[in-house]
Design an enzyme around this catalytic site. Structure first.
Site, PDB file in Angstrom:
ATOM      1  N   THR A  48      -4.872  13.415   5.557  1.00  0.00           N
ATOM      2  CA  THR A  48      -3.275  13.540   5.939  1.00  0.00           C
ATOM      3  C   THR A  48      -3.241  14.919   6.450  1.00  0.00           C
ATOM      4  O   THR A  48      -2.382  14.849   7.775  1.00  0.00           O
ATOM      5  CB  THR A  48      -2.824  13.565   4.462  1.00  0.00           C
ATOM      6  OG1 THR A  48      -2.908  12.466   3.704  1.00  0.00           O
ATOM      7  CG2 THR A  48      -1.039  13.593   4.946  1.00  0.00           C
ATOM      8  N   LYS A 107       5.529   1.914  -3.114  1.00  0.00           N
ATOM      9  CA  LYS A 107       5.334   3.462  -3.748  1.00  0.00           C
ATOM     10  C   LYS A 107       5.500   3.379  -5.225  1.00  0.00           C
ATOM     11  O   LYS A 107       6.134   2.247  -5.800  1.00  0.00           O
ATOM     12  CB  LYS A 107       6.156   4.411  -3.115  1.00  0.00           C
ATOM     13  CG  LYS A 107       5.801   5.816  -3.347  1.00  0.00           C
ATOM     14  CD  LYS A 107       4.978   6.123  -1.800  1.00  0.00           C
ATOM     15  CE  LYS A 107       4.532   7.500  -2.154  1.00  0.00           C
ATOM     16  NZ  LYS A 107       3.683   8.028  -1.090  1.00  0.00           N
ATOM     17  N   SER A 162      -7.083   5.646   3.950  1.00  0.00           N
ATOM     18  CA  SER A 162      -7.226   4.677   2.612  1.00  0.00           C
ATOM     19  C   SER A 162      -7.389   3.257   3.123  1.00  0.00           C
ATOM     20  O   SER A 162      -8.350   2.636   2.356  1.00  0.00           O
ATOM     21  CB  SER A 162      -5.741   4.711   1.961  1.00  0.00           C
ATOM     22  OG  SER A 162      -5.599   5.844   1.060  1.00  0.00           O
ATOM     23  N   LYS A 175       5.403   3.541   8.534  1.00  0.00           N
ATOM     24  CA  LYS A 175       4.287   4.316   8.574  1.00  0.00           C
ATOM     25  C   LYS A 175       3.063   3.426   8.676  1.00  0.00           C
ATOM     26  O   LYS A 175       2.188   3.741   9.653  1.00  0.00           O
ATOM     27  CB  LYS A 175       4.085   5.344   7.548  1.00  0.00           C
ATOM     28  CG  LYS A 175       2.862   6.095   7.536  1.00  0.00           C
ATOM     29  CD  LYS A 175       2.815   6.922   6.230  1.00  0.00           C
ATOM     30  CE  LYS A 175       4.348   7.383   5.737  1.00  0.00           C
ATOM     31  NZ  LYS A 175       4.061   8.666   4.826  1.00  0.00           N
ATOM     32  N   LYS A 189       0.854  -1.185  -0.061  1.00  0.00           N
ATOM     33  CA  LYS A 189      -0.087   0.066   0.066  1.00  0.00           C
ATOM     34  C   LYS A 189       0.889   1.143   0.067  1.00  0.00           C
ATOM     35  O   LYS A 189       1.779   1.266   0.686  1.00  0.00           O
ATOM     36  CB  LYS A 189      -1.119  -0.025   1.372  1.00  0.00           C
ATOM     37  CG  LYS A 189      -1.676   1.277   1.352  1.00  0.00           C
ATOM     38  CD  LYS A 189      -3.236   0.740   0.847  1.00  0.00           C
ATOM     39  CE  LYS A 189      -3.976   2.010   0.512  1.00  0.00           C
ATOM     40  NZ  LYS A 189      -3.931   2.676  -0.761  1.00  0.00           N
ATOM     41  N   ASN A 235      -2.539  18.957  -1.492  1.00  0.00           N
ATOM     42  CA  ASN A 235      -3.789  18.333  -0.821  1.00  0.00           C
ATOM     43  C   ASN A 235      -3.460  18.479   0.838  1.00  0.00           C
ATOM     44  O   ASN A 235      -4.215  18.668   1.496  1.00  0.00           O
ATOM     45  CB  ASN A 235      -3.734  16.805  -1.232  1.00  0.00           C
ATOM     46  CG  ASN A 235      -4.708  16.121  -0.382  1.00  0.00           C
ATOM     47  OD1 ASN A 235      -4.240  15.369   0.557  1.00  0.00           O
ATOM     48  ND2 ASN A 235      -6.209  16.236  -0.346  1.00  0.00           N
ATOM     49  N   GLN A 244       7.357   3.944   3.971  1.00  0.00           N
ATOM     50  CA  GLN A 244       5.916   3.584   3.943  1.00  0.00           C
ATOM     51  C   GLN A 244       5.687   2.163   4.861  1.00  0.00           C
ATOM     52  O   GLN A 244       4.577   2.089   5.333  1.00  0.00           O
ATOM     53  CB  GLN A 244       5.339   3.156   2.474  1.00  0.00           C
ATOM     54  CG  GLN A 244       3.800   3.177   2.511  1.00  0.00           C
ATOM     55  CD  GLN A 244       3.164   4.696   2.220  1.00  0.00           C
ATOM     56  OE1 GLN A 244       3.783   5.675   1.628  1.00  0.00           O
ATOM     57  NE2 GLN A 244       2.074   4.945   3.055  1.00  0.00           N
ATOM     58  N   GLY A 269      -3.132   8.098  -4.026  1.00  0.00           N
ATOM     59  CA  GLY A 269      -2.311   9.305  -4.576  1.00  0.00           C
ATOM     60  C   GLY A 269      -1.378   9.879  -3.916  1.00  0.00           C
ATOM     61  O   GLY A 269      -0.782   9.286  -2.837  1.00  0.00           O
ATOM     62  N   ASP A 270      -0.367  10.780  -4.607  1.00  0.00           N
ATOM     63  CA  ASP A 270       0.641  11.520  -3.576  1.00  0.00           C
ATOM     64  C   ASP A 270       0.846  12.831  -4.627  1.00  0.00           C
ATOM     65  O   ASP A 270      -0.226  13.216  -5.380  1.00  0.00           O
ATOM     66  CB  ASP A 270       2.009  10.684  -3.657  1.00  0.00           C
ATOM     67  CG  ASP A 270       3.057  11.255  -2.835  1.00  0.00           C
ATOM     68  OD1 ASP A 270       2.949  10.784  -1.660  1.00  0.00           O
ATOM     69  OD2 ASP A 270       4.045  11.889  -3.391  1.00  0.00           O
TER      70      ASP A 270
HETATM   71  P1  NDP Z   1       0.188  17.855  -4.153  1.00  0.00           P
HETATM   72  O1  NDP Z   1       0.489  17.332  -5.538  1.00  0.00           O
HETATM   73  O2  NDP Z   1      -1.325  17.850  -3.800  1.00  0.00           O
HETATM   74  O3  NDP Z   1       0.914  19.215  -3.566  1.00  0.00           O
HETATM   75  C1  NDP Z   1       2.193  19.192  -3.425  1.00  0.00           C
HETATM   76  C2  NDP Z   1       2.651  20.792  -3.078  1.00  0.00           C
HETATM   77  O4  NDP Z   1       3.912  20.608  -2.821  1.00  0.00           O
HETATM   78  C3  NDP Z   1       2.438  21.795  -3.999  1.00  0.00           C
HETATM   79  O5  NDP Z   1       2.204  22.880  -3.433  1.00  0.00           O
HETATM   80  C4  NDP Z   1       3.627  21.730  -4.878  1.00  0.00           C
HETATM   81  O6  NDP Z   1       3.858  22.937  -5.409  1.00  0.00           O
HETATM   82  C5  NDP Z   1       4.740  21.560  -3.758  1.00  0.00           C
HETATM   83  N1  NDP Z   1       5.802  20.975  -4.295  1.00  0.00           N
HETATM   84  C6  NDP Z   1       5.870  19.826  -4.768  1.00  0.00           C
HETATM   85  N2  NDP Z   1       6.974  19.546  -5.374  1.00  0.00           N
HETATM   86  C7  NDP Z   1       7.850  20.183  -4.990  1.00  0.00           C
HETATM   87  C8  NDP Z   1       9.284  20.869  -5.110  1.00  0.00           C
HETATM   88  N3  NDP Z   1      10.309  19.940  -5.787  1.00  0.00           N
HETATM   89  N4  NDP Z   1       9.725  22.055  -4.521  1.00  0.00           N
HETATM   90  C9  NDP Z   1       8.750  22.493  -3.962  1.00  0.00           C
HETATM   91  N5  NDP Z   1       7.580  22.745  -3.694  1.00  0.00           N
HETATM   92  C10 NDP Z   1       7.019  21.525  -4.074  1.00  0.00           C
HETATM   93  O7  NDP Z   1       0.828  16.739  -2.947  1.00  0.00           O
HETATM   94  P2  NDP Z   1       0.439  16.248  -1.686  1.00  0.00           P
HETATM   95  O8  NDP Z   1       0.057  17.489  -0.874  1.00  0.00           O
HETATM   96  O9  NDP Z   1      -0.332  14.979  -1.840  1.00  0.00           O
HETATM   97  O10 NDP Z   1       1.687  15.790  -1.032  1.00  0.00           O
HETATM   98  C11 NDP Z   1       2.652  16.825  -0.423  1.00  0.00           C
HETATM   99  C12 NDP Z   1       3.552  15.847   0.588  1.00  0.00           C
HETATM  100  O11 NDP Z   1       2.955  15.032   1.492  1.00  0.00           O
HETATM  101  C13 NDP Z   1       4.662  14.960  -0.244  1.00  0.00           C
HETATM  102  O12 NDP Z   1       5.733  14.765   0.316  1.00  0.00           O
HETATM  103  C14 NDP Z   1       3.692  13.592  -0.114  1.00  0.00           C
HETATM  104  O13 NDP Z   1       4.655  12.510  -0.160  1.00  0.00           O
HETATM  105  C15 NDP Z   1       3.204  13.788   1.359  1.00  0.00           C
HETATM  106  N6  NDP Z   1       1.989  12.840   1.572  1.00  0.00           N
HETATM  107  C16 NDP Z   1       0.873  13.018   0.898  1.00  0.00           C
HETATM  108  C17 NDP Z   1      -0.003  12.174   1.318  1.00  0.00           C
HETATM  109  C18 NDP Z   1      -1.470  12.461   0.706  1.00  0.00           C
HETATM  110  O14 NDP Z   1      -2.263  11.624   1.479  1.00  0.00           O
HETATM  111  N7  NDP Z   1      -1.438  13.130  -0.359  1.00  0.00           N
HETATM  112  C19 NDP Z   1      -0.057  11.109   2.563  1.00  0.00           C
HETATM  113  C20 NDP Z   1       1.194  11.218   3.138  1.00  0.00           C
HETATM  114  C21 NDP Z   1       2.292  12.089   2.762  1.00  0.00           C
HETATM  115  P3  NDP Z   1       3.747  23.246  -7.207  1.00  0.00           P
HETATM  116  O15 NDP Z   1       2.257  22.993  -7.373  1.00  0.00           O
HETATM  117  O16 NDP Z   1       4.339  24.460  -7.296  1.00  0.00           O
HETATM  118  O17 NDP Z   1       4.537  21.955  -7.676  1.00  0.00           O
END
Ligand code: NDP
Length: 450
Positions: A210, A126, A382, A114, A90, A241, A111, A165-166
């Site tokens: 999250t 992943k 999830s 976690k 997962k 997100n 993961q 998603g991620d």
């Molecule tokens: P989203 O795609 O919804 O949002 C990502 C955000 O981070 C955007 O604002 C994006 O900006 C910014 N970002 C991404 N890459 C970079 C980078 N290289 N440098 C600077 N800013 C960056 O992703 P999520 O919110 O889902 O995920 C965010 C983090 O949380 C990740 O590390 C993910 O692994 C982790 N996570 C997510 C979960 C989930 O349920 N979604 C669960 C657990 C962890 P821009 O739009 O400009 O790229």
């Protein structure tokens, strides 16, 4: 015993020399496990750590797709099925131009622990692709997702591997992926993907889980250390997100969120961020965060400069929530945040704080809620989505939110137990690693050398 751990670390570094993020994640976990490994000489005899750091399976594949102008592109797809010791694999899928095997392996490795911490029966995995969704039309996203699923479908299933998603993969992408899976399989296996929309098997609260979970964990940790979240100034890296729903819950808890960012830069609104406007910009219009200034001309925007501290961390805050990407906070940034009076860091993103910065925060009495524990609410919900799919039934918003809160409180308690048992002070990172590892290690011992 440190010798056994050092030996395994050396082997990992030699074998994966060009996988910087993966080696970093393995180091971060293994160097905290000494007190547990010491008590279990059988781990060395059965090469448990060597087995744990080697993925059960790595799948890499070609993803060809055609853009709106008829031009053919080829991306690379990945799925790393890291450990199935405690349940079906997962973990999310990430679509971002910087995705490579090292990043997917570090995410899959983390993961494992976690997912163990959630207390639910899910293994670690992943996946993703070096596809950049920015600026692509809906049709291009759909064609890419369909091509990605044409191959991935051979390797997943509701009892085998359940992606979600991620970064770059939200409800829209999950919808296209699910549609293609259903068409190929000619069966309605709702539990094969999570993060689905509500109309076809999604769970209430998954979208928020999250970010909400992060704040439930932060609340437990801050309360334990006598810090009231109310009226505290909060800054958040990211506006995706995780960031949006962490901001929402922080505001509901009475904190004042003054800054959020994207990869281009950050907005600072001293009156408190207008979250409805952020949701419109990011969730509906898919625009850059700078757009915020059009409705809020008094807010300030600072551009990120390559090689410099991300602009959002220049703003003083008592609580800082990195919710964007890995290695966002290095030692220099940690020093700046500490100088500016930060009390606590809540890792919404995976591995946002590098190893030197983690050590600096701990040594300087800054609380740090580690990603493996603090952002586990997403995967936990999830797993609740999978349960509802199996039962062909759905729980109410309140029921899911209640279960999520309960899971986050239990994760916090597991960390606290490890802190007390191993005398870890405020080292929640070590505590989360140990608590997650113990469960996986026991399951691996029970199942023999596989
Ligand atoms: P989203 O795609 O919804 O949002 C990502 C955000 O981070 C955007 O604002 C994006 O900006 C910014 N970002 C991404 N890459 C970079 C980078 N290289 N440098 C600077 N800013 C960056 O992703 P999520 O919110 O889902 O995920 C965010 C983090 O949380 C990740 O590390 C993910 O692994 C982790 N996570 C997510 C979960 C989930 O349920 N979604 C669960 C657990 C962890 P821009 O739009 O400009 O790229």
């Amino acid at each position: 015993m440190q010798d056994y751990i050092s030996e395994v670390l050396s082997k990992v570094e030699a074998k994966n020399a060009n996988e910087k993020e993966f080696c970093q994640a393995v180091y971060e976990v293994l160097h905290t496990l000494k007190p547990v490994v010491e008590k279990h000489p059988e781990y060395e005899k059965t090469a448990l750590l060597e087995r744990l750091v080697e993925p059960e399976r790595i799948i890499m594949f070609r993803v060809p797709w055609v853009d709106d102008k008829g031009v053919v592109h080829v991306n690379r797809g990945y799925r790393v099925q890291f450990s199935g010791a405690i349940g079906p694999y997962k973990g999310g899928l990430r679509f971002h131009e910087n995705v490579n095997l090292s990043i997917i392996k570090f995410l899959g490795f983390e993961q494992i622990f976690k997912n163990a911490l959630t207390g639910l029966p899910i293994g670690g995995a992943k996946g993703g692709s070096d596809f950049n969704p920015k600026g692509k039309s809906d049709n291009e996203i759909m064609r890419f997702c369909q091509s990605f699923m044409n191959e991935l479908q051979r390797h997943i299933g509701h009892n085998l591997d359940v992606p979600a998603g991620d970064i770059g993969v939200g409800a829209r992408e999950i919808g296209y992926l699910f549609g293609q899976y259903r068409k190929i399989k000619n069966a309605y296996e709702a539990g094969v993907l999570t993060g689905k929309a509500l109309e076809y098997g999604g769970s209430l609260v998954r979208k928020e889980a999250t970010g909400f979970g992060l704040m439930y964990f932060m609340h437990c940790m801050l309360e334990k250390h006598g810090i009231d979240i109310k009226d505290k100034t909060v800054t958040i890296s990211g506006s995706g997100n995780v960031a949006i729903y962490a901001a929402q819950k922080a505001m509901e808890m009475g904190a004042k969120v003054v800054a959020m960012s994207d990869s281009n830069g950050c907005i600072y609104d001293k009156n408190g961020i207008d979250l409805d406007e952020i949701k419109r910009i990011k969730e509906v219009e898919r625009l850059r965060i700078k757009e915020y200034l059009k409705k809020h001309p008094d807010a300030k925007y600072s551009e990120n400069i390559e090689g410099k501290t991300p602009a959002v961390y220049e703003i003083p805050a008592q609580i800082v929530l990195p919710c964007a990407t890995q290695n966002d906070i290095n030692l220099q940034t940690a020093q700046l945040l500490t100088k500016n009076g930060v009390l606590a860091i809540g890792e919404g993103a995976n591995m946002p704080t590098d190893n030197e910065a983690i050590e600096y925060f701990i040594n300087n009495n800054v609380l740090l809620a580690p990603a493996k524990a603090a952002n586990a609410g997403g995967v936990a919900t999830s797993a609740l989505e999978m349960s509802q799919n199996s039962m062909r039934y759905s729980w109410s918003y309140e029921e899911v939110d209640h279960k999520l809160k309960e899971i986050m409180v239990n994760i916090y308690k597991s960390c606290l137990m490890a802190i007390n048992e191993y005398n870890l002070g405020i080292n929640y990172s070590a505590a989360a690693n140990i608590a997650g590892f113990k469960k996986v290690a026991s399951a691996m011992m029970e199942q023999g050398i596989i």
